[in-house]
Scaffold this active site. Structure first.
Site, PDB file in Angstrom:
ATOM      1  N   GLN A  78       0.831  -1.196   0.000  1.00  0.00           N
ATOM      2  CA  GLN A  78       0.000   0.000   0.000  1.00  0.00           C
ATOM      3  C   GLN A  78       0.873   1.255   0.000  1.00  0.00           C
ATOM      4  O   GLN A  78       1.245   1.776   1.044  1.00  0.00           O
ATOM      5  CB  GLN A  78      -0.946  -0.002   1.208  1.00  0.00           C
ATOM      6  CG  GLN A  78      -1.972   1.095   1.087  1.00  0.00           C
ATOM      7  CD  GLN A  78      -3.121   0.911   2.045  1.00  0.00           C
ATOM      8  OE1 GLN A  78      -3.239  -0.080   2.745  1.00  0.00           O
ATOM      9  NE2 GLN A  78      -3.984   1.901   2.084  1.00  0.00           N
ATOM     10  N   PHE A  79       1.169   1.746  -1.208  1.00  0.00           N
ATOM     11  CA  PHE A  79       2.036   2.916  -1.333  1.00  0.00           C
ATOM     12  C   PHE A  79       1.402   4.156  -0.728  1.00  0.00           C
ATOM     13  O   PHE A  79       2.105   5.095  -0.354  1.00  0.00           O
ATOM     14  CB  PHE A  79       2.417   3.161  -2.799  1.00  0.00           C
ATOM     15  CG  PHE A  79       1.357   3.814  -3.630  1.00  0.00           C
ATOM     16  CD1 PHE A  79       1.363   5.192  -3.807  1.00  0.00           C
ATOM     17  CD2 PHE A  79       0.357   3.070  -4.225  1.00  0.00           C
ATOM     18  CE1 PHE A  79       0.384   5.806  -4.572  1.00  0.00           C
ATOM     19  CE2 PHE A  79      -0.621   3.665  -4.985  1.00  0.00           C
ATOM     20  CZ  PHE A  79      -0.613   5.040  -5.163  1.00  0.00           C
ATOM     21  N   THR A  80       0.088   4.177  -0.547  1.00  0.00           N
ATOM     22  CA  THR A  80      -0.566   5.363   0.011  1.00  0.00           C
ATOM     23  C   THR A  80      -0.173   5.614   1.463  1.00  0.00           C
ATOM     24  O   THR A  80      -0.374   6.722   1.971  1.00  0.00           O
ATOM     25  CB  THR A  80      -2.097   5.287  -0.126  1.00  0.00           C
ATOM     26  OG1 THR A  80      -2.579   4.127   0.553  1.00  0.00           O
ATOM     27  CG2 THR A  80      -2.509   5.245  -1.586  1.00  0.00           C
TER      28      THR A  80
END
Length: 154
Positions: A78-80
């Protein structure tokens, strides 16, 4: 690296209606890889995750780890988690690692959990739009950030 660890009764990830990973009791781990993260940080994060004592013992105290209870792990990239929201209202993701480097550490993190003894490690699909379903147990949610750990050791 950043991680959100959620103690769950069960969790599942689907991509385009296809289940890519599913677990029973254990951890849903949302994993963000920051530009400059290293294998050393990945190994430290995996060890802390596997040994984190947030399952209840016979005295109803959070005193048992994922390894102690034979729990499972579902790891979702999850790059967010690497978002910078310090300016304006739209998040910036320039601090997240490039996809190739992030995917490499994501895969190595999953392998390291297995090597540490986590009996079942499932994954989402890197870079895909995923639907994540979970039943949070507690709820118990822990935030890990290796950058903060480096500052404290520094």
């Amino acid at each position: 690296m950043k991680a959100v660890i959620q103690r769950v009764s069960h969790a599942r990830v689907t991509v385009d209606g296809r289940v890519t990973g599913e677990i029973k009791s254990g951890y849903l781990i949302l994993l963000g890889v920051v530009e400059g993260d290293t294998e050393e940080e990945m190994r430290l994060l995996a060890k802390k995750t596997a040994e984190l004592r947030i399952f209840r013992d016979e005295n109803d105290k959070m005193n048992l780890s994922l390894l102690d209870v034979g729990g499972e792990a579902l790891v979702v990239s999850q790059f967010t988690l690497c978002a910078d929201v310090s300016h304006g209202r739209r998040p910036s993701f320039t601090g997240s690692a490039k996809p190739e480097a992030a995917n490499d550490l994501y895969i190595k993190f999953c392998r390291e959990l297995k090597a540490l003894g986590v009996k079942n490690v499932q994954t989402g699909e890197f870079g895909a739009h995923m639907a994540v379903e979970l039943l949070n147990d507690g709820p118990v949610t822990i935030l890990f950030n290796t950058d903060e750990w480096k500052k404290k050791r520094g």
